[in-house]
Write an enzyme that holds these catalytic residues in place. Structure first.
Site, PDB file in Angstrom:
ATOM      1  N   ASP A  20       0.881  -1.329   0.086  1.00 39.11           N
ATOM      2  CA  ASP A  20      -0.101   0.009  -0.098  1.00 39.11           C
ATOM      3  C   ASP A  20       0.940   1.265  -0.025  1.00 39.11           C
ATOM      4  O   ASP A  20       1.532   1.441   0.865  1.00 39.11           O
ATOM      5  CB  ASP A  20      -0.938  -0.052   1.031  1.00 39.11           C
ATOM      6  N   ASN A  22      -0.497   4.598  -0.429  1.00 37.84           N
ATOM      7  CA  ASN A  22      -1.093   5.777   0.056  1.00 37.84           C
ATOM      8  C   ASN A  22      -1.831   5.756   1.231  1.00 37.84           C
ATOM      9  O   ASN A  22      -2.824   6.400   1.428  1.00 37.84           O
ATOM     10  CB  ASN A  22      -1.953   6.246  -1.298  1.00 37.84           C
ATOM     11  N   ASP A  24      -4.135   3.550   2.625  1.00 35.88           N
ATOM     12  CA  ASP A  24      -5.814   3.249   2.774  1.00 35.88           C
ATOM     13  C   ASP A  24      -6.064   1.933   3.242  1.00 35.88           C
ATOM     14  O   ASP A  24      -6.815   1.418   3.250  1.00 35.88           O
ATOM     15  CB  ASP A  24      -6.354   3.558   1.502  1.00 35.88           C
ATOM     16  N   ASP A  28      -1.490  -1.136  -3.807  1.00 32.67           N
ATOM     17  CA  ASP A  28      -1.771  -0.522  -5.169  1.00 32.67           C
ATOM     18  C   ASP A  28      -0.585  -0.345  -6.186  1.00 32.67           C
ATOM     19  O   ASP A  28       0.320  -0.995  -5.839  1.00 32.67           O
ATOM     20  CB  ASP A  28      -2.303   1.104  -4.795  1.00 32.67           C
ATOM     21  N   ASP A  97      -4.167  -9.014 -15.906  1.00 31.63           N
ATOM     22  CA  ASP A  97      -5.340 -10.260 -15.831  1.00 31.63           C
ATOM     23  C   ASP A  97      -6.530  -9.724 -16.414  1.00 31.63           C
ATOM     24  O   ASP A  97      -7.115  -8.712 -16.267  1.00 31.63           O
ATOM     25  CB  ASP A  97      -5.603 -10.548 -14.288  1.00 31.63           C
ATOM     26  N   HIS A 336      -3.299 -17.159  -6.616  1.00 33.93           N
ATOM     27  CA  HIS A 336      -4.566 -16.657  -5.269  1.00 33.93           C
ATOM     28  C   HIS A 336      -5.641 -17.349  -5.372  1.00 33.93           C
ATOM     29  O   HIS A 336      -6.332 -16.942  -4.524  1.00 33.93           O
ATOM     30  CB  HIS A 336      -4.920 -15.026  -5.913  1.00 33.93           C
ATOM     31  N   ASP A 337      -5.995 -18.550  -6.019  1.00 36.50           N
ATOM     32  CA  ASP A 337      -7.140 -19.568  -5.820  1.00 36.50           C
ATOM     33  C   ASP A 337      -7.022 -20.615  -5.076  1.00 36.50           C
ATOM     34  O   ASP A 337      -7.879 -21.434  -4.732  1.00 36.50           O
ATOM     35  CB  ASP A 337      -7.700 -19.719  -7.198  1.00 36.50           C
TER      36      ASP A 337
HETATM   37  C1  NOJ Z   1     -10.432 -17.329 -11.921  1.00 37.61           C
HETATM   38  C2  NOJ Z   1      -9.838 -16.489 -11.029  1.00 37.61           C
HETATM   39  O1  NOJ Z   1      -8.366 -16.751 -10.803  1.00 37.61           O
HETATM   40  C3  NOJ Z   1     -10.651 -16.296  -9.655  1.00 37.61           C
HETATM   41  O2  NOJ Z   1      -9.998 -15.636  -8.528  1.00 37.61           O
HETATM   42  C4  NOJ Z   1     -11.861 -15.917 -10.138  1.00 37.61           C
HETATM   43  O3  NOJ Z   1     -12.727 -15.897  -8.917  1.00 37.61           O
HETATM   44  C5  NOJ Z   1     -12.656 -16.596 -11.187  1.00 37.61           C
HETATM   45  N1  NOJ Z   1     -11.715 -16.993 -12.278  1.00 37.61           N
HETATM   46  C6  NOJ Z   1     -13.740 -15.826 -11.860  1.00 37.61           C
HETATM   47  O4  NOJ Z   1     -13.168 -14.745 -12.618  1.00 37.61           O
END
Ligand code: NOJ
Length: 564
Positions: A20, A22, A24, A28, A97, A336-337
């Protein structure tokens, strides 16, 4: 000309949690610029930045309401230009992305569609009439979404229609059969390429086309009348022509396209997309190597049922390896999933050993490696003790309702989520041991993992020559050297002792022969070694336990060797 990404080291940035600048509480673009020197020092030269476009944040920016502008949480359009400029000065390329499978329901296209079902924009979405049964209006079919709901939501402004959303209801799916919609996306891509973006990670690309019959799934529906059956909207043949058109009309050959292809894509199908020179996409991400410990959907499992299946990991990497002959390949442990890889396949008790072992195993395997931010300091899953700490997006809010309705108590849900929830890989980057791990002076949007006070942070690891961070940097310097790059990309890969249940070992034969030996267990195991050792390149322990052609491997011990 050789494709530049073959020699790159990728790094995944979840921007809300990186830095971050700034005050908040949100990471960013300015924060990323601040850390470019850090990334360059680490050896990274390709960033995949998760979504930064305008968004109401139902799904962390994967719900875009304006593709042409940066969301104010992340900065301004000028900040993006600055980031591109500063990254390029340092030899770092940037992927954005791009979510084309759906928009936010607040996108002007959807707003217009809602206001007028006969508008051009209504044709950008998948809107179908519902079915009447016993005087009740039901969705057009029994498809369920990935976010624990029906995949259909009533279309406002109509008496009997629904729109399709394979993720959240706040993310209506776009209609790729419509050439005008496709053109909109080609324009968006061109806009960013002109701005200097080096490529795109194409989100959820395997869902662009749906079963055109829109017939019910044959799977048994739950009591609400729907069932998640990804086959109804995954990996259909039309996607290939859509992506070819995207490459033709949207971006040139030098622009890297990384496609996120969900679960069921097979290596043979993937080749159609990524064959060098013929396929429209350069790197096809699959998830085969992610959940090889049974943690996925593991709410009913005990902790001791979660165990890395090392043989299945080897199989899953190797079943994709033949593609490397004709396609460029990405490699990663998690994004990140997923949960943090250290908590999946490594161990917080052996944080340093297991983080180094996992990285070495991946780095010299094949293809372009992607590090998930924070893996280089050994970040691990959260230890949150309150359900509320997890409720940051629609997916978790919907899933909570579903799990409670199914009778699970909060303690069980918490245990499951600490093991498998995607927030684990989205917590703030740990820069130092100061307030909020140096991520922000304000309260971060999501809780920081407390272990930053126990040495899991960049600053302290920089000062420790034996840290995970220094090991990553050293390992990357080898991987990027011309010799190792050539061995990894062009040498012949073989698994050694395939059926060893605990050790992942492989050989690469190129201008010289390298061998990686990794113990995936938190205890000592043995490994027979019938080669002539020439050199130890990387090792995560002191002292070598090798006698009579047998290595004694300590918990998560790993070697990268040169052999004769
Ligand atoms: C894949 C992304 O990596 C995930 O984070 C997202 O929830 C779904 N696609 C929907 O866009």
């Amino acid at each position: 000309m050789e494709a530049w990404w073959r020699n790159s080291i990728g790094y995944i940035i979840y921007p809300a949690s990186f830095k971050d600048s700034n005050g908040d509480g949100y990471g960013d673009l300015g924060g990323i610029v601040e850390k470019l020197d850090y990334l360059r020092e680490l050896g990274v030269d390709l960033l995949w930045i998760c979504p930064i476009f305008k968004t109401p944040m139902h799904d962390s920016g994967y719900d875009v309401s304006d593709y042409y502008h940066v969301d104010p949480r992340f900065g301004t359009d000028e900040d993006l230009s600055k980031l591109l400029h500063e990254a390029h000065l340092r030899g770092i390329r940037v992927l954005l992305d791009l979510t084309m499978n759906h928009t936010s329901d607040l996108h002007p296209w959807f707003m217009k569609a809602k206001a007028d079902i006969n508008s051009k924009e209504a044709g950008y979405y998948i809107i179908k009439k519902g079915r009447w049964a016993d005087g009740k209006l039901l969705p057009p079919n029994n498809w369920g979404s990935f976010f624990s709901t029906s995949a259909w939501e009533r279309m406002p402004g109509t008496d009997d229609s629904f729109y399709l959303h394979v993720f959240s209801p706040a993310m209506p799916d776009t209609n790729w059969e419509n050439p005008e919609l496709r053109n909109e996306y080609f324009k968006i891509a061109r806009h960013y390429v002109e701005m200097g973006v080096d490529g795109f990670r194409l989100d959820a690309i395997s869902h662009l086309a749906k079963d055109p019959s829109y017939a019910d799934s044959p799977l048994p529906a739950g009591k609400e009348g729907y069932v998640l059956d990804p086959d109804r909207f995954s990996n259909r043949p039309e996607i290939l022509s859509y992506l070819r058109e995207f490459r033709e009309k949207g971006v040139d050959e030098n622009t890297l396209l990384v496609g996120e292809f969900g679960g069921s894509l097979q290596p043979g199908e993937a080749r159609l997309y990524s064959d060098r020179g013929r396929g429209p996409v350069n790197l096809v991400f699959n998830f085969d190597t992610v959940w090889n410990n049974g943690a996925y959907g593991s709410i009913d499992k005990r902790d001791d049922e979660i165990r890395t299946d090392v043989i299945s990991l080897k199989n899953n990497f190797m079943r994709w390896y033949p593609n490397a002959a004709t396609s460029d390949m990405p490699l990663y442990w998690c994004n990140h999933d997923h949960p943090r890889v250290l908590s999946q396949y490594g161990s917080v008790e052996y944080r340093s050993e297991s983080a180094k072992m996992l990285f070495t195993t991946l780095l010299f395997l094949y293809g372009t490696p992607f590090i998930h931010y924070g893996d280089e300091i050994g970040m691990s899953n959260v230890t949150y003790s309150k359900i509320e700490d997890f409720l940051f997006d629609d997916a978790n809010r919907d899933s909570l309702k579903e799990l409670r309705a199914a009778g699970y108590d909060d303690e069980t849900i918490l245990r499951f989520w600490r093991r498998a929830n995607r927030i684990n890989a989205r917590t703030p980057m740990q820069w130092n041991r100061h307030e909020n791990a140096g991520f922000s002076h304000a309260k971060p949007w999501v809780k920081v993992n407390d272990n930053y006070r126990e040495g899991v942070n960049v600053q302290e690891e920089m000062e420790d020559p034996y840290s995970i961070l220094n090991y990553f940097q050293y390992a990357i310097s080898f991987r990027k050297s011309a010799t190792y790059n050539d061995i990894v990309n062009n040498g012949r890969l073989e698994i050694v002792d395939y059926n060893h249940p605990d050790v992942f070992a492989y050989l690469h034969r190129g201008s010289s022969t390298i061998m990686c030996i990794s113990n995936f267990r938190p205890y000592q195991v043995y490994f027979t070694f019938n080669y002539e050792l020439a050199d130890i390149v990387l090792h995560n322990y002191d002292g070598v336990l090798l006698s009579n052609h047998v290595f004694t491997l300590r918990p998560f011990e790993c070697y990268l060797l040169k052999i004769r």
